[in-house]
Design a protein around this motif. Sequence first.
Motif, PDB file in Angstrom:
ATOM      1  N   PRO A  98       8.191  12.698  16.268  1.00 51.67           N
ATOM      2  CA  PRO A  98       7.045  13.518  16.669  1.00 51.67           C
ATOM      3  C   PRO A  98       5.732  12.752  16.743  1.00 51.67           C
ATOM      4  CG  PRO A  98       7.720  14.008  14.420  1.00 51.67           C
ATOM      5  CD  PRO A  98       8.788  13.139  15.004  1.00 51.67           C
ATOM      6  N   GLN A  99       5.647  11.657  15.978  1.00 57.53           N
ATOM      7  CA  GLN A  99       4.431  10.854  16.001  1.00 57.53           C
ATOM      8  C   GLN A  99       4.792   9.411  16.337  1.00 57.53           C
ATOM      9  OE1 GLN A  99       2.541  11.348  12.192  1.00 57.53           O
ATOM     10  NE2 GLN A  99       1.466  13.182  12.859  1.00 57.53           N
ATOM     11  N   PRO A 100       3.991   8.750  17.179  1.00 60.27           N
ATOM     12  CA  PRO A 100       4.303   7.368  17.531  1.00 60.27           C
ATOM     13  C   PRO A 100       4.137   6.442  16.335  1.00 60.27           C
ATOM     14  CG  PRO A 100       2.128   7.960  18.336  1.00 60.27           C
ATOM     15  CD  PRO A 100       2.744   9.228  17.805  1.00 60.27           C
ATOM     16  N   VAL A 101       4.933   5.383  16.292  1.00 62.90           N
ATOM     17  CA  VAL A 101       4.799   4.379  15.248  1.00 62.90           C
ATOM     18  C   VAL A 101       3.621   3.491  15.595  1.00 62.90           C
ATOM     19  CG1 VAL A 101       5.910   2.418  14.117  1.00 62.90           C
ATOM     20  CG2 VAL A 101       7.255   4.439  14.746  1.00 62.90           C
ATOM     21  N   ILE A 137      -2.037 -10.358   3.051  1.00 67.45           N
ATOM     22  CA  ILE A 137      -0.973  -9.607   3.708  1.00 67.45           C
ATOM     23  C   ILE A 137      -0.862  -8.222   3.086  1.00 67.45           C
ATOM     24  CG2 ILE A 137       1.510  -9.489   4.183  1.00 67.45           C
ATOM     25  CD1 ILE A 137       1.538 -12.568   4.006  1.00 67.45           C
ATOM     26  N   GLY A 138      -0.820  -7.206   3.929  1.00 66.72           N
ATOM     27  CA  GLY A 138      -0.626  -5.832   3.467  1.00 66.72           C
ATOM     28  C   GLY A 138       0.642  -5.261   4.081  1.00 66.72           C
ATOM     29  N   VAL A 139       1.449  -4.598   3.258  1.00 70.18           N
ATOM     30  CA  VAL A 139       2.686  -3.979   3.730  1.00 70.18           C
ATOM     31  C   VAL A 139       2.699  -2.533   3.262  1.00 70.18           C
ATOM     32  CG1 VAL A 139       5.209  -4.031   3.672  1.00 70.18           C
ATOM     33  CG2 VAL A 139       3.919  -6.176   3.593  1.00 70.18           C
ATOM     34  N   HIS A 140       3.017  -1.613   4.163  1.00 71.36           N
ATOM     35  CA  HIS A 140       3.064  -0.204   3.814  1.00 71.36           C
ATOM     36  C   HIS A 140       4.423   0.168   3.244  1.00 71.36           C
ATOM     37  CE1 HIS A 140      -0.485   1.086   6.633  1.00 71.36           C
ATOM     38  NE2 HIS A 140      -0.783   0.082   5.830  1.00 71.36           N
ATOM     39  N   ALA A 141       4.410   1.059   2.273  1.00 70.33           N
ATOM     40  CA  ALA A 141       5.648   1.478   1.626  1.00 70.33           C
ATOM     41  C   ALA A 141       6.614   2.109   2.620  1.00 70.33           C
ATOM     42  CB  ALA A 141       5.341   2.453   0.491  1.00 70.33           C
ATOM     43  N   GLY A 142       6.091   2.806   3.618  1.00 69.73           N
ATOM     44  CA  GLY A 142       6.950   3.426   4.614  1.00 69.73           C
ATOM     45  C   GLY A 142       7.778   2.416   5.373  1.00 69.73           C
ATOM     46  N   PHE A 166       0.836  -1.190   0.000  1.00 63.68           N
ATOM     47  CA  PHE A 166       0.000   0.000   0.000  1.00 63.68           C
ATOM     48  C   PHE A 166       0.878   1.250   0.000  1.00 63.68           C
ATOM     49  CE2 PHE A 166      -2.908  -3.192   1.631  1.00 63.68           C
ATOM     50  CZ  PHE A 166      -4.086  -2.886   0.962  1.00 63.68           C
ATOM     51  N   GLU A 167       0.480   2.217  -0.775  1.00 66.73           N
ATOM     52  CA  GLU A 167       1.228   3.470  -0.872  1.00 66.73           C
ATOM     53  C   GLU A 167       0.903   4.327   0.337  1.00 66.73           C
ATOM     54  OE1 GLU A 167       4.082   5.378  -1.799  1.00 66.73           O
ATOM     55  OE2 GLU A 167       3.593   3.981  -3.415  1.00 66.73           O
ATOM     56  N   ASP A 168       1.472   3.922   1.443  1.00 70.16           N
ATOM     57  CA  ASP A 168       1.223   4.570   2.723  1.00 70.16           C
ATOM     58  C   ASP A 168       2.576   4.738   3.409  1.00 70.16           C
ATOM     59  OD1 ASP A 168       0.623   4.989   5.540  1.00 70.16           O
ATOM     60  OD2 ASP A 168      -1.419   4.322   5.101  1.00 70.16           O
ATOM     61  N   ARG A 169       2.872   5.937   3.887  1.00 68.74           N
ATOM     62  CA  ARG A 169       4.197   6.200   4.445  1.00 68.74           C
ATOM     63  C   ARG A 169       4.330   5.771   5.900  1.00 68.74           C
ATOM     64  NH1 ARG A 169       6.095   5.572   0.199  1.00 68.74           N
ATOM     65  NH2 ARG A 169       8.086   5.917   1.260  1.00 68.74           N
ATOM     66  N   SER A 170       3.279   5.296   6.515  1.00 69.51           N
ATOM     67  CA  SER A 170       3.375   4.859   7.903  1.00 69.51           C
ATOM     68  C   SER A 170       4.121   3.533   7.992  1.00 69.51           C
ATOM     69  CB  SER A 170       1.985   4.712   8.530  1.00 69.51           C
ATOM     70  OG  SER A 170       1.234   3.731   7.843  1.00 69.51           O
TER      71      SER A 170
END
Length: 259
Positions: free
Chosen positions: A215-218, A96-101, A81-85
């Motif tokens: 600044p933001q929690p993982v 299974i889903g894996v984020h690009a981040g 998924f094109e998601d930076r998280s």
Amino acid sequence: MKLFTNLCLALILAACATSPTGRAQFAFMPDAELNSMGLQAFETLKRENPVSRNTAQIEFVRCVTDALTREVGGEWEVVVFEDRSLNAFALPGGKIGVHAGLIDLVDNQHQLATIIGHEIGHVLARHSNERMSQQVGTKMGLTLIQAVTAPQTAMGQTAIGLLGVGAQYGIIMPFSRLHESEADMIGLDLMAKAGFNPAESITLWQKMTQASQGPQPVEFLSTHPSHNTRIQDLQARLPRALQLQQQANAAGKHPRCFK
């Protein structure tokens, strides 16, 4: 009343199960039902969230996933998924889903195998079934089963959250720390059996710890055991996992997945 009692007893007996680590479980949802829910939820996620077209990332993730899933069998679908998280998830039914981040964060195949192995561990241990079983039998039961196709609704978000998908897709329904620790152990053994270096799991969680201090929690770490506890538990199991890796390498298992 006797019939009702017998039915309840049959349900309790059917619900008694054992996880891959030998832990007693109470999970009475039919696995076919959970697999169907996982499939519906995954299709919804693919429809409503941008899917990566980065060929290099996709091939890297698929290479790692293929090596891991060969150890457990079955058919598995993986999507980037094109998601930076920094997140990944696995759903009942082999999704299974894996984020690009997350791909950007890892240094190599072994570190990515740590995360994906952990998520597969949740599926192998039927953690979603345990959580959903706590809801079915209440007034929410049937509604939850039907709600995965409508994630915009509060009930739909709850249903998808119970399956194990994180907050960016709905309400956070964290696995318990017991489930997380169990998935860590299953994932560590799984990556070792596939020929990956389990020692890299320590490095990966150290990197995730550093990332969580921003600044933001993982999100991936927000509901997990403390970083030190997790690393200590993995280190304690590492000698066994290294033996599994040696056996895998001797059997010709040498994953070659390049970022």
